[in-house]
Design a protein around this motif. Sequence first.
Motif, PDB file in Angstrom:
ATOM      1  N   GLN A   1       0.841  -1.196   0.000  1.00 38.06           N
ATOM      2  CA  GLN A   1       0.000   0.000   0.000  1.00 38.06           C
ATOM      3  C   GLN A   1       0.875   1.244   0.000  1.00 38.06           C
ATOM      4  O   GLN A   1       1.802   1.365   0.787  1.00 38.06           O
ATOM      5  CB  GLN A   1      -0.893   0.023   1.252  1.00 38.06           C
ATOM      6  N   GLU A   2       0.589   2.155  -0.894  1.00 32.92           N
ATOM      7  CA  GLU A   2       1.343   3.399  -0.981  1.00 32.92           C
ATOM      8  C   GLU A   2       0.671   4.471  -0.127  1.00 32.92           C
ATOM      9  O   GLU A   2      -0.543   4.463   0.057  1.00 32.92           O
ATOM     10  CB  GLU A   2       1.426   3.852  -2.437  1.00 32.92           C
ATOM     11  N   THR A   3       1.480   5.418   0.396  1.00 36.45           N
ATOM     12  CA  THR A   3       0.928   6.523   1.168  1.00 36.45           C
ATOM     13  C   THR A   3       0.437   7.608   0.222  1.00 36.45           C
ATOM     14  O   THR A   3       0.669   7.560  -0.985  1.00 36.45           O
ATOM     15  CB  THR A   3       1.994   7.112   2.121  1.00 36.45           C
ATOM     16  N   ILE A   4      -0.199   8.620   0.785  1.00 40.17           N
ATOM     17  CA  ILE A   4      -0.782   9.697  -0.025  1.00 40.17           C
ATOM     18  C   ILE A   4       0.296  10.469  -0.783  1.00 40.17           C
ATOM     19  O   ILE A   4       0.178  10.725  -1.973  1.00 40.17           O
ATOM     20  CB  ILE A   4      -1.611  10.661   0.862  1.00 40.17           C
ATOM     21  N   SER A   5       1.367  10.843  -0.114  1.00 37.71           N
ATOM     22  CA  SER A   5       2.432  11.621  -0.768  1.00 37.71           C
ATOM     23  C   SER A   5       3.570  10.693  -1.196  1.00 37.71           C
ATOM     24  O   SER A   5       4.712  10.885  -0.817  1.00 37.71           O
ATOM     25  CB  SER A   5       2.949  12.695   0.187  1.00 37.71           C
ATOM     26  N   GLN A   6       3.231   9.734  -1.993  1.00 32.16           N
ATOM     27  CA  GLN A   6       4.171   8.673  -2.329  1.00 32.16           C
ATOM     28  C   GLN A   6       5.390   9.146  -3.092  1.00 32.16           C
ATOM     29  O   GLN A   6       6.449   8.548  -2.998  1.00 32.16           O
ATOM     30  CB  GLN A   6       3.451   7.574  -3.133  1.00 32.16           C
ATOM     31  N   SER A   7       5.301  10.245  -3.848  1.00 30.92           N
ATOM     32  CA  SER A   7       6.426  10.677  -4.674  1.00 30.92           C
ATOM     33  C   SER A   7       7.671  10.988  -3.849  1.00 30.92           C
ATOM     34  O   SER A   7       8.786  10.906  -4.350  1.00 30.92           O
ATOM     35  CB  SER A   7       6.049  11.881  -5.525  1.00 30.92           C
ATOM     36  N   VAL A   8       7.531  11.335  -2.580  1.00 26.63           N
ATOM     37  CA  VAL A   8       8.704  11.628  -1.759  1.00 26.63           C
ATOM     38  C   VAL A   8       9.435  10.360  -1.341  1.00 26.63           C
ATOM     39  O   VAL A   8      10.505  10.424  -0.753  1.00 26.63           O
ATOM     40  CB  VAL A   8       8.340  12.470  -0.507  1.00 26.63           C
TER      41      VAL A   8
END
Length: 162
Positions: free
Chosen positions: A147-154
């Motif tokens: 599962q990825e978090t909301i601000s995954q790009s960081v």
Amino acid sequence: MKKLLMFAAIIAALVSCQSNNKKNAEAEMADSLAMIMDEPMIMEVDEVFTGTLPAADGPGINYVLTLGITTDGLDTLYTLDMTYLDANGPGKHQTFHSKGKQQKVHKVVNKKPKTAVKLTPNNGDQPMYFVIVNDTTLTLVNDSTLQETISQSVYNLNKIKN
């Protein structure tokens, strides 16, 4: 005259032996080469991913992840260097090294197929998971649920071109 004849005979015998040894060596080399050519070709290539991910107590953690990839498709080993920036004060970084087995994991998350790289350290620490976003980007995820978090790009690591 006898000495000259004896000397010529010794030289002829040495040349003959060297010729036979050379032929035997060439035959052995040809046999070895034939055996190597019969083996399936397995070539190892390293892929290196880097990025600075957020840290709770500092400006970030520099990741350098090297994945060993074999052309026969088997999973191989990895190395990971995590450098905690300013861990021991301004400009005083601390690096931790991890090595172990890496393998691909396939799961369905929110009805979408996901592929990740599971890093299992040799020292018994908990595995880490990186979702494969594309050929050049890996994203660190919390656990095996992928599962990825909301601000995954960081949490992205980007591939370095060789």
